[in-house]
Enzyme design. Structure first.
Site, short mmCIF file in Angstrom:
data_model
loop_
_atom_site.label_atom_id
_atom_site.label_comp_id
_atom_site.label_asym_id
_atom_site.label_seq_id
_atom_site.Cartn_x
_atom_site.Cartn_y
_atom_site.Cartn_z
N ASN A 24 0.81 -1.41 0.02
CA ASN A 24 0.05 0.04 0.20
C ASN A 24 0.94 1.21 0.06
OD1 ASN A 24 -2.97 -0.37 0.20
ND2 ASN A 24 -2.30 -1.98 1.72
N HIS A 119 -7.99 -1.05 5.82
CA HIS A 119 -8.36 -2.16 6.59
C HIS A 119 -8.99 -3.28 5.53
CE1 HIS A 119 -9.84 -4.91 10.02
NE2 HIS A 119 -10.83 -5.14 9.21
#
Ligand code: GAR
Length: 226
Positions: A24, A119
């Site tokens: 990420n 998440h």
């Protein structure tokens, strides 16, 4: 003569906190580099010395800090060390990207409204850990990813962006995690872009996107069965 209008120093100064692979982080680096996110990543902090994300940051020329949690006597002193590093770097937005330590109110209040997390589930379903396996075990047909503001309740802050992926017959936790991760790499840069452009308004739990182009759900939010 008119008074000078105070302007925020541009571009936005971002720090990314990691514990592992940092894919990420890489997505954010790439989308800053290509101009999609109008910001600079000025610091990457890892609580693990062997996090591969540190190499990604170094390759991109981003300053890194390893702040191990283990030598500190308690969470507060560990978090204070991170806060000190972030304030010293004049960071304006902190992005948690696979940072695997639960943060206490000390840290969260310091960066209230300036702290994002990604998440790997469709919150508010499946907060916490082992979420891909739990979604499979629950028989869910879809799961996905969520980018949200961090508040004091774990995995419960106002939601900025979500992407949906199907759970396929034969999926195990790694195959589902990989499918979700591909979408994470789209929606985290999107959420950070919207933040950096000043386009997010929070009203209670709801985040509204104002001004500019609308978001194409086909492009970002809903994944076909790949
Ligand atoms: C990502 O799937 C992220 O959503 C998850 O860890 C992975 C990190 O991957 N985060 C959490 O589970 C936080 N509770 P990355 O290091 O390759 O970005």
């Amino acid at each position: 003569m008119t008074d000078a209008i105070p302007t925020r120093r541009a571009p936005l100064r971002i720090a990314v906190l990691i514990s592992g692979s940092g894919s990420n982080l890489q997505a954010l680096i790439d989308r800053v580099a290509d101009g999609f996110i109008p910001a600079r990543i000025v610091l990457v902090i890892s609580n693990r010395a062997d996090a591969f994300g540190l190499e990604r940051a170094q390759k991109a020329g981003i300053p890194t800090r390893v702040i191990l949690h283990t030598p500190f006597p308690d969470r507060a002193s560990f978090e204070q060390a991170m806060i000190d590093a972030l304030l010293a770097a004049e960071v304006e937005l902190v992005c948690l990207a696979g940072f695997m330590r639960v943060l206490t109110p000390l840290f969260i209040r310091t960066f209230a409204g300036r702290l994002l997390n990604i998440h790997p589930a469709l919150l508010p379903a499946f907060p916490g850990l082992h979420v891909q396996q739990r979604a499979i075990d629950a028989g869910a047909r879809f799961s996905g990813a969520t980018v949200h503001f961090v508040t004091e309740e774990v995995d419960a802050g106002p939601i900025i962006a979500q992407a949906v992926v199907p759970i396929l017959d034969g999926d195990d936790a790694p195959s589902l995690a990989a499918r979700i991760l591909k979408r994470e790499h789209l929606i985290y840069p999107l959420a950070v872009k919207l933040y950096a452009e000043g386009r997010l308004r929070v009203a209670g739990q709801r985040v509204c996107v104002v001004d500019g182009e609308s978001i194409d759900p086909e492009e970002y939010l809903i994944s076909p069965a790949e």
